[in-house]
Design a protein around this motif. Structure first.
Motif, short mmCIF file in Angstrom:
data_model
loop_
_atom_site.label_atom_id
_atom_site.label_comp_id
_atom_site.label_asym_id
_atom_site.label_seq_id
_atom_site.Cartn_x
_atom_site.Cartn_y
_atom_site.Cartn_z
N ALA A 106 45.83 39.97 50.19
CA ALA A 106 46.32 39.97 48.81
C ALA A 106 45.15 39.86 47.83
CB ALA A 106 47.30 38.82 48.60
N MET A 107 44.19 39.01 48.15
CA MET A 107 43.04 38.83 47.25
C MET A 107 42.09 40.02 47.30
SD MET A 107 42.21 34.78 47.22
CE MET A 107 43.40 33.66 46.50
N LEU A 108 41.99 40.66 48.43
CA LEU A 108 41.20 41.90 48.51
C LEU A 108 41.82 42.96 47.60
CD1 LEU A 108 40.40 42.04 52.33
CD2 LEU A 108 38.71 41.98 50.51
N ASP A 109 43.15 43.07 47.63
CA ASP A 109 43.82 44.03 46.75
C ASP A 109 43.57 43.70 45.28
OD1 ASP A 109 44.94 45.72 48.65
OD2 ASP A 109 46.73 44.49 48.90
N GLU A 110 43.65 42.40 44.93
CA GLU A 110 43.40 42.00 43.55
C GLU A 110 41.97 42.34 43.12
OE1 GLU A 110 44.20 37.87 43.04
OE2 GLU A 110 46.29 38.02 43.72
N GLU A 111 41.01 42.05 44.00
CA GLU A 111 39.61 42.31 43.67
C GLU A 111 39.34 43.80 43.53
OE1 GLU A 111 35.80 40.53 42.86
OE2 GLU A 111 37.80 39.67 43.16
N ALA A 112 39.97 44.60 44.41
CA ALA A 112 39.81 46.05 44.32
C ALA A 112 40.36 46.58 43.01
CB ALA A 112 40.49 46.73 45.51
N ALA A 113 41.53 46.06 42.61
CA ALA A 113 42.14 46.50 41.34
C ALA A 113 41.26 46.09 40.16
CB ALA A 113 43.54 45.90 41.20
N ARG A 114 40.71 44.88 40.22
CA ARG A 114 39.88 44.40 39.12
C ARG A 114 38.62 45.25 38.98
NH1 ARG A 114 39.59 39.73 40.75
NH2 ARG A 114 41.17 38.79 39.42
N GLY A 115 38.04 45.66 40.10
CA GLY A 115 36.80 46.43 40.05
C GLY A 115 37.00 47.93 40.04
N GLY A 116 38.27 48.37 40.06
CA GLY A 116 38.53 49.81 40.07
C GLY A 116 38.13 50.48 41.36
N ALA A 117 38.13 49.74 42.47
CA ALA A 117 37.71 50.30 43.77
C ALA A 117 38.86 51.03 44.43
CB ALA A 117 37.22 49.18 44.69
N ASP A 118 38.56 52.16 45.09
CA ASP A 118 39.61 52.89 45.81
C ASP A 118 39.50 52.71 47.31
OD1 ASP A 118 37.39 54.35 46.34
OD2 ASP A 118 38.09 56.22 45.45
#
Length: 411
Positions: A56-68
């Motif tokens: 869940a936190m990996l998903d949040e961090e990816a969304a915050r950084g715009g990572a795909d």
């Protein structure tokens, strides 16, 4: 991203300092999350809770950084251990495919590398890795597989088995990919979306080869409720049983997904709770509001006023006032309800009537029933009681209208 669960005290803090220092050396930004106190939720192990929070936190961090993409450090050894754990649990191709190289945003670039190869590489560039000492105990299934089962299997057989197991995981993963594609193709042809649910023809699902039918059920559950994980084999089988059984029924696939048999269709969607019991008095004449926001209105008519034919008006009933025994009450059906429907040769259980009329099980508790002191007068929208029918000798008539919304009251 580094998660510090704080489960190993000072060692957990040393892990965090190690990651921060390495990130600075490599000039790579690092996000650190502190999770204290960290506890498992109800019905889950500490390891499963940590995994849930981690992703869940990996998903949040990816969304915050715009990572795909989200890259994790799983190795070939992790995949082999997962295959064996899932095999012992009775998993199918998805579980035996173990950890996939890619799923959605997740990628695992080290999945073909062994822990030994990674350790040799780190030694070659002068990096001393941190070791989680909890991985050296046999308190958990994964550690037992890693520290005891695999070494024992290799000593018993007399040759390495890890390459063979990794190849098996590849084969099962390819089978899973094929089944996913076939299931998606079948769903695209047969599924219909309606009111937040997905329905498919029950007979068409039952006609599929068993492995593909199971895959389709899991795919439909994911489509209908996000992405439920860990659907048990027995629950998938209960859905397939519904596809064969012609009767209405329902099966729970997960907390997020319920499957209901409605006529010739299976409907996948969020669980629908049974309606709460209710009892609401109905004055003559007058109106009563039901808990779901609908309304029932009744009025008195003369024979002249009641000439209009009610055919095709299931929300309207006319009853012989002289045969009604007040007080009137609107309520939900109760076990043992029985009456003689209009035109029936004898009494009938309300449950049997609803089954005969193919009313979905999930809707039966929501149908209001109008009763007087002698029993059922009208199962609203379904049937009136033969004893209260309007006959040639009827004087005054009670007209009862069901209005699903207030806007229908004055129709």
């Amino acid at each position: 991203l580094h998660l510090n669960y704080g489960l190993r005290g000072e060692e957990s803090d040393e892990d965090e300092r190690f990651v921060r220092a390495l990130s600075a050396t490599l000039d790579i930004p690092v996000g650190v999350r502190l999770l204290r106190p960290f506890e498992a939720g109800r019905g889950e192990s500490l390891q499963m809770a940590a995994r849930r929070v981690r992703y869940a936190m990996l998903d949040e961090e990816a969304a915050r950084g715009g990572a795909d993409r989200i890259a994790t450090g799983h190795t070939r050894d992790d995949r082999i251990e997962t295959l064996l754990i899932n095999l012992l649990r009775g998993a199918g191709p998805r579980g035996l495919g173990a950890i996939p190289t890619r799923r959605g945003k997740l990628i695992r670039p080290l999945l073909d590398c062994s822990r030994e190869e990674i350790a040799e590489y780190l030694a070659g560039i002068g990096v001393v890795p941190r070791v989680d000492r909890s991985n050296l105990t046999t308190d958990y299934d994964r550690n037992k597989v890693r520290l005891e089962l695999l070494p024992f299997a290799e000593s018993l057989i007399g040759r390495p088995v890890r390459d063979s197991l990794a190849r098996s995981a590849d084969i099962f993963s390819e089978i899973e990919c094929f089944l996913e594609e076939e299931a998606d193709r079948w769903i695209a042809q047969h599924a219909r979306e309606e009111k937040g649910t997905i329905s498919v023809p029950a007979a068409a699902l039952a006609a599929l080869p068993l492995a593909l039918a199971r895959q389709a059920v899991r795919a439909l559950a994911r489509a209908a409720s996000g992405s439920p994980e860990g659907i048990r084999f027995e629950r998938t089988e209960s859905v397939l049983a519904l596809s064969i059984d012609g009767r209405s029924g329902r099966a729970m696939l997960s907390e997020e997904c319920e499957v209901r048999r409605e006529g010739e269709a299976l409907r996948f969607g969020p669980p629908v709770p049974d309606a709460a019991p209710f009892q609401v008095p109905l004055p003559i004449p007058g109106a009563a509001d039901l808990p779901d926001g609908s309304r029932v209105v009744c009025r008195l008519l003369s024979r002249e006023e009641a000439r209009e034919d009610l055919a095709g008006e299931p929300r309207l009933a006319r009853l012989d006032l002289g045969r009604i025994r007040p007080p009137l009450l609107l309520r939900a059906r109760v076990p043992g309800d029985r009456f003689r429907p209009l035109g029936s040769p004898g009494g009938k259980k309300l449950q049997d009537l609803l089954v005969d009329r193919k009313i979905p099980r999930t809707e039966r508790s929501r149908i209001p029933v109008l009763v007087d002191s002698e029993g059922i007068l009208w199962v609203i929208g379904i049937a009136i009681a033969d004893r209260a029918k309007v006959a040639a000798s009827t004087g005054s008539i009670l007209e009862v209208a069901f209005c699903p919304s207030p806007d229908d009251t004055n129709r």
